[in-house]
Write an enzyme that holds these catalytic residues in place. Structure first.
Site, short mmCIF file in Angstrom:
data_model
loop_
_atom_site.label_atom_id
_atom_site.label_comp_id
_atom_site.label_asym_id
_atom_site.label_seq_id
_atom_site.Cartn_x
_atom_site.Cartn_y
_atom_site.Cartn_z
N CYS A 1 41.02 31.27 58.56
CA CYS A 1 40.83 30.00 59.28
C CYS A 1 40.59 28.85 58.33
CB CYS A 1 39.68 30.13 60.27
SG CYS A 1 38.17 30.69 59.50
N GLU B 1 34.47 29.07 67.29
CA GLU B 1 34.89 28.95 65.89
C GLU B 1 36.41 29.06 65.91
OE1 GLU B 1 32.81 28.28 63.64
OE2 GLU B 1 30.91 28.88 64.53
N LYS C 1 34.10 42.33 72.20
CA LYS C 1 35.52 42.68 72.33
C LYS C 1 36.27 42.40 71.03
CE LYS C 1 39.38 40.80 73.67
NZ LYS C 1 40.30 41.57 72.82
N GLU D 1 48.41 24.93 61.93
CA GLU D 1 47.89 26.08 61.21
C GLU D 1 48.99 27.14 61.10
OE1 GLU D 1 44.88 28.39 63.29
OE2 GLU D 1 43.73 28.51 61.44
#
Ligand code: NAD
Length: 498
Positions: A300, A265, A189, A398
C-alpha cells in the site's frame, strides 16, 4: 539439493488447516461450501477452504459476544491477559518456519520476506501489545473540590477484522494483537486469496490459553463473509485494510446496520522525492528500488512515483537501472529471489494492463514492461518507466505491481506540488541533506507517514495510517491502535462538602 528444493520439501510437509475456527474449535462452513486457494507461483490448487457466509458469521458473533460478556478475557486481570499474549507470541515464534513456508506457498511472496514478516515481526506484535497491557493507565480529569473524575478506556466489545492478501499474517497481526490486548473478542476474516496462515492461529491461541470464543477466524469470500461482518448488528466495530472501493462498502454497511465505527487503511500512490540537496549514494538507490519493488510492489505504501530533481536525474536513473537489472523474479521458495509471484492471474493481468497504459500514454520503458510466461505462475518483470507525467494513469492510480515511475523536476517546489497532487495520503519518502528542508517537507506533505533519507513505514511503536482517501482517522500500530478497539468512559463522582 538447493535451498529452494529444501524449502519446497519442507513446505510439502506443512499441515494445512482449511476449516474456520469458531468458539475454540475448527469447523466447516454451515453450508458445506468451499473455495480454492492456489499457489501463485504455479497456479496449482493448494487447498479447498471453508467458504463461510452470513450463517457462520452469526454463529461466530454469538460466540464472541458470549465470551466478551463472560469476562474471562475482557475483564480479566491485565497481568493474566499479558501472560497469555506473551505465550501466544512464543508459540508463534516456535512455529515461525512452518508459518513462513505456508505463507510463501499461499501468497507467492518470497520466502525471505515471509521469514522476516511471519517468523520475525508477527510474534513481536503480540509481544509488544502483550507487554503494553499492564502499563496502560486511565486519567484523572481536572475538577473542583466538589467532584472527582476519572477517564477510563474500555474494550469496545466484538471487533470485526477484515484483512487483505499482500501481507496476510502481518496485517492480521497488526489488528489482532491490539484488539486482543484491549480485551475485545474478535471475528477475523483473512483474504480469500491467502487464508491459510491465519487459519493456523486458532489452535495456537487456544494452546496459549485464550478462552474459547475470544478469537474466531472465518475464511470466505468478500461479498459473503466480509459483507456479513460489515452488516452484522452485533459487531461493535470493524477494522479494515484493503481497497478504497471495499472500504466505501463497509461505511455503507455500517450505515445500514448499527452505525458501527469503521477503521479504514486503504490504498496509496506514494511519492519518493530526491531533492536538490540530496546526496546520491548506494543507500539512497537501494531505498528507491525497494520503495517501489519490495513485495513485487504489492504494498500500500509503495513509492511508485519517484520525483527526482534534474540535477541528480541522470546519475540516479543510471544507478537505479543497474540495481534493478540484478533483480531476480521467479520461484518464491528460492532465498535468492527478489520478486515472487503476483497474487492471482487476474491481478497479474491488471498490472499488465497498467504497463500497457503507461506505454500508450507516452511513458518510456527503460526496463521490463512484460509479464514473463513462467509455467503457470503469475509473474511480472520489474519495470522502470521514465518520461512519466503527473496526469498519466500510471501516475494517478494504484498499480500494486513492480513498477517504478520516474518524473524529472526543475525545482524542489515543483517536486512538492507534484507529490501533493493525488487523492491519496499514505506515505512519502524525502531525500535531502538539508535538515530545515527535511522538516519543511515532512510538515508540508499530507500523508500519514513521512520517512526522511530512507524508505520506512516505521515500526510496531509508530502509528500507521492514511490521510485523504488512504484511510480514516484510525491508526494501526503504536499505542494509538489500541484506541480503535476501545471506548472512553467518564466516571464523575460528586463529593459531599464537609
Ligand atoms: P480488497 O479490498 O479487495 O480486499 C480486502 C479484504 O476485503 C479481503 O478480505 C476481501 O475478502 C474483503 N472484501 C472484499 N469485498 C468485500 C465486501 N463487499 N465486503 C466486505 N469485505 C470485502 O483489497 P485487496 O485487493 O485484498 O488488497 C489490496 C488493497 O489493500 C490495496 O488497495 C492496498 O493499498 C490496500 N492495503 C492497504 C494497507 C494500509 O495499511 N493502508 C495495507 C495493505 C494493503
Amino acid at each position: 539439493m538447493t535451498d529452494a528444493d529444501r524449502n519446497r520439501e519442507k513446505a510439502a510437509k506443512v499441515r494445512i488447516e482449511t476449516r474456520a475456527w469458531i468458539d475454540g474449535a475448527p469447523v466447516d462452513a454451515q453450508s458445506g461450501m468451499t473455495f480454492v486457494t492456489r499457489n501463485p507461483a504455479t497456479g496449482a490448487p493448494l487447498a479447498e477452504v471453508a467458504a463461510c457466509d452470513a450463517a457462520d458469521v452469526d454463529i461466530a458473533v454469538k460466540a464472541a459476544r458470549r465470551a466478551f460478556d463472560a469476562g474471562s478475557w475482557s475483564r480479566c486481570d491485565p497481568v493474566d491477559r499479558k501472560k497469555t499474549m506473551l505465550r501466544f507470541a512464543e508459540l508463534l515464534r516456535d512455529h515461525g518456519e512452518e508459518l513462513s513456508l505456508l505463507e510463501c506457498l499461499d501468497s507467492g511472496k518470497t520466502i525471505t520476506d515471509c521469514q522476516n514478516e511471519v517468523a520475525g515481526e508477527v510474534p513481536d506484535f503480540f509481544q509488544w501489545y502483550g507487554e503494553a497491557i499492564d502499563k496502560s493507565f486511565g486519567r484523572v480529569a481536572p475538577t473542583g473540590q466538589g467532584a472527582f473524575s476519572m477517564i477510563v478506556q474500555e474494550p469496545i466489545g466484538v471487533a470485526g477484522l477484515i484483512v487483505p492478501w499482500n501481507f496476510p499474517l502481518l496485517m492480521a497481526a497488526w489488528k489482532l494483537a491490539p484488539a486482543l490486548a484491549t480485551g475485545c473478542s474478535v471475528v477475523l476474516k483473512p483474504a480469500e486469496q491467502s487464508p491459510l496462515t491465519a487459519l493456523r492461529l486458532g489452535e495456537l491461541a487456544a494452546e496459549a490459553g485464550l478462552p474459547d470464543g475470544v478469537l474466531n477466524i472465518l475464511p470466505g469470500l468478500g461479498e459473503q463473509a466480509g459483507k456479513a461482518i460489515g452488516q452484522h448488528p452485533d459487531i461493535d466495530m470493524v477494522s479494515f485494510t484493503g481497497s478504497g472501493e471495499v472500504g466505501a462498502f463497509l461505511l455503507g454497511y455500517a450505515a445500514q446496520s448499527n452505525l458501527k465505527p469503521v477503521g479504514l487503511e486503504l490504498g496509496g500512490k506514494s511519492p519518493f522525492l530526491v531533492l536538490e540537496g540530496a546526496r546520491i549514494s548506494d543507500a539512497l538507490v537501494e531505498h528507491a528500488v525497494m520503495a517501489a519493488l519490495w513485495n513485487g510492489g504489492q504494498n500500500c505504501s509503495a513509492n511508485m512515483r519517484q520525483i527526482i530533481h534534474r540535477r541528480h536525474y541522470d546519475a540516479f536513473v543510471e544507478r537505479v537501472l543497474a540495481r534493478v537489472k540484478d533483480f531476480s523474479v521467479g520461484d518464491p521458495m528460492d532465498p535468492a529471489t527478489d520478486i515472487g509471484a503476483m497474487i492471482t492471474a487476474e491481478h497479474r493481468d491488471r498490472v499488465a494492463g497498467y504497463l500497457q497504459a503507461g506505454k500508450d500514454e507516452g511513458a518510456r520503458v527503460l526496463l521490463g514492461g512484460t509479464a514473463p510466461d513462467a509455467s503457470g505462475g503469475y509473474f511480472i518483470s520489474p519495470t522502470v518507466f521514465d518520461q512519466v507525467t503527473p496526469d498519466m494513469k500510471i501516475a494517478r492510480e494504484e498499480i500494486f505491481g513492480p513498477v517504478l515511475g520516474l518524473i524529472a523536476v526543475d525545482t524542489d517546489d515543483e517536486a512538492l506540488q507534484i507529490a501533493r497532487d493525488t487523492e491519496f495520503g499514505l506515505h512519502a519518502s524525502v531525500f535531502t541533506q538539508d535538515i530545515d528542508q527535511a522538516f519543511r517537507f515532512a510538515r508540508a506533505l499530507p500523508v500519514g507517514t513521512v520517512s526522511v533519507n530512507g524508505f520506512s513505514e516505521g515500526n510496531v511503536a509508530t502509528p500507521f495510517g492514511g490521510y485523504r482517501r488512504s484511510g480514516s482517522l484510525s491508526r494501526d500500530n503504536g499505542l494509538e491502535a489500541m484506541g480503535q478497539y476501545q471506548q472512553t468512559k467518564t466516571i464523575w463522582i460528586e463529593l459531599e462538602a464537609k
